[in-house]
Scaffold this motif. Structure first.
Motif, PDB file in Angstrom:
ATOM      1  N   TRP A   4       0.730  -1.183   0.232  1.00 11.30           N
ATOM      2  CA  TRP A   4      -0.019   0.155  -0.058  1.00 11.30           C
ATOM      3  C   TRP A   4       0.881   1.252  -0.109  1.00 11.30           C
ATOM      4  O   TRP A   4       1.952   1.329   0.808  1.00 11.30           O
ATOM      5  CB  TRP A   4      -0.895   0.056   1.265  1.00 11.30           C
ATOM      6  N   HIS A   5       0.559   2.186  -0.839  1.00 12.00           N
ATOM      7  CA  HIS A   5       1.064   3.682  -0.847  1.00 12.00           C
ATOM      8  C   HIS A   5      -0.297   4.459  -0.404  1.00 12.00           C
ATOM      9  O   HIS A   5      -1.212   4.300  -0.591  1.00 12.00           O
ATOM     10  CB  HIS A   5       1.597   3.873  -2.114  1.00 12.00           C
ATOM     11  N   ARG A   6       0.177   5.744  -0.027  1.00 14.32           N
ATOM     12  CA  ARG A   6      -0.636   6.766  -0.009  1.00 14.32           C
ATOM     13  C   ARG A   6      -0.140   8.049  -0.405  1.00 14.32           C
ATOM     14  O   ARG A   6       0.944   8.338  -0.512  1.00 14.32           O
ATOM     15  CB  ARG A   6      -1.396   6.897   1.445  1.00 14.32           C
TER      16      ARG A   6
ATOM     17  N   GLY B 147      -1.304  17.513  -1.938  1.00 18.66           N
ATOM     18  CA  GLY B 147      -0.042  18.268  -2.253  1.00 18.66           C
ATOM     19  C   GLY B 147       1.129  17.490  -1.754  1.00 18.66           C
ATOM     20  O   GLY B 147       2.167  18.417  -1.628  1.00 18.66           O
ATOM     21  N   LYS B 148       1.007  16.569  -1.571  1.00 17.98           N
ATOM     22  CA  LYS B 148       2.269  15.707  -1.209  1.00 17.98           C
ATOM     23  C   LYS B 148       2.647  14.553  -2.008  1.00 17.98           C
ATOM     24  O   LYS B 148       1.463  14.162  -2.912  1.00 17.98           O
ATOM     25  CB  LYS B 148       2.007  15.058   0.252  1.00 17.98           C
ATOM     26  N   GLN B 149       3.691  13.997  -2.154  1.00 17.68           N
ATOM     27  CA  GLN B 149       3.785  12.905  -2.786  1.00 17.68           C
ATOM     28  C   GLN B 149       3.597  11.674  -2.564  1.00 17.68           C
ATOM     29  O   GLN B 149       3.293  11.632  -1.309  1.00 17.68           O
ATOM     30  CB  GLN B 149       5.449  12.952  -3.153  1.00 17.68           C
TER      31      GLN B 149
ATOM     32  N   ALA C 285      -5.426   9.483  -0.007  1.00 21.82           N
ATOM     33  CA  ALA C 285      -5.819   8.393  -0.738  1.00 21.82           C
ATOM     34  C   ALA C 285      -4.724   7.162  -0.672  1.00 21.82           C
ATOM     35  O   ALA C 285      -3.744   7.379  -0.896  1.00 21.82           O
ATOM     36  CB  ALA C 285      -6.132   8.798  -2.462  1.00 21.82           C
ATOM     37  N   TYR C 286      -5.244   5.982  -0.548  1.00 23.95           N
ATOM     38  CA  TYR C 286      -4.548   4.834  -0.380  1.00 23.95           C
ATOM     39  C   TYR C 286      -4.437   4.008  -1.615  1.00 23.95           C
ATOM     40  O   TYR C 286      -5.848   3.612  -2.113  1.00 23.95           O
ATOM     41  CB  TYR C 286      -4.945   4.021   0.758  1.00 23.95           C
ATOM     42  N   TYR C 287      -3.573   3.593  -2.053  1.00 22.25           N
ATOM     43  CA  TYR C 287      -3.446   2.904  -3.333  1.00 22.25           C
ATOM     44  C   TYR C 287      -2.726   1.632  -3.281  1.00 22.25           C
ATOM     45  O   TYR C 287      -1.529   1.189  -2.727  1.00 22.25           O
ATOM     46  CB  TYR C 287      -2.515   3.800  -4.482  1.00 22.25           C
ATOM     47  N   CYS C 288      -3.398   0.612  -3.473  1.00 31.61           N
ATOM     48  CA  CYS C 288      -2.732  -0.865  -3.588  1.00 31.61           C
ATOM     49  C   CYS C 288      -1.832  -1.074  -4.756  1.00 31.61           C
ATOM     50  O   CYS C 288      -1.685  -0.428  -5.858  1.00 31.61           O
ATOM     51  CB  CYS C 288      -3.989  -1.946  -3.949  1.00 31.61           C
ATOM     52  N   HIS C 289      -0.607  -1.648  -4.391  1.00 32.18           N
ATOM     53  CA  HIS C 289       0.302  -1.847  -5.445  1.00 32.18           C
ATOM     54  C   HIS C 289       0.725  -3.292  -5.428  1.00 32.18           C
ATOM     55  O   HIS C 289       0.946  -3.910  -4.432  1.00 32.18           O
ATOM     56  CB  HIS C 289       1.412  -0.935  -5.098  1.00 32.18           C
TER      57      HIS C 289
END
Length: 115
Positions: free
Chosen positions: A36-38, A42-44, A92-96
């Motif tokens: 998981w990434h988030r 305004g942030k990377q 926002a949380y992204y599955c990777h």
């Protein structure tokens, strides 16, 4: 077509818990690692947690001791249990998933933590 589909985001008060799920479809190959990434406004985008096929985990310092990543290899699914949530976890949380020399991403699920 390979897809990663997240679920489980939402609005929660500070101190509360949420569990995110991400199911992969369209492939017979496993992802190694998954995680998981988030990304907050305004942030990377940043790594939150990842887990290898064999179960080795990696966490960002900001979530250690509060979040737990796990996976079900038979279902090609990864989970993120989030406890003791803080307003700064809002993102926002992204599955990777990494498979066959490329990265795959889900569409994202919003997590909002109110103070």
């Amino acid at each position: 077509q390979v897809q990663l589909v997240e679920s489980g985001g939402g609005l929660v008060q500070a101190g509360g818990s949420l569990k995110l799920s991400c199911a992969a479809s369209g492939t017979i190959f496993t992802f190694n690692p998954m995680g998981w990434h988030r990304q907050a406004p305004g942030k990377q985008r940043e790594l939150v947690a990842s887990i290898t096929f064999g179960g080795r985990t990696n966490y960002s310092d900001s979530v250690k001791g509060r979040f737990t990543v796990s996976r079900d290899n038979a279902k090609n699914t990864v989970y993120l249990q989030m406890n003791s949530l803080k307003p700064e976890d809002t993102a926002a949380y992204y599955c990777h998933g990494y498979s066959r020399y490329r990265d795959y991403w889900g569409q994202g699920t919003q997590v909002t933590v109110s103070s």
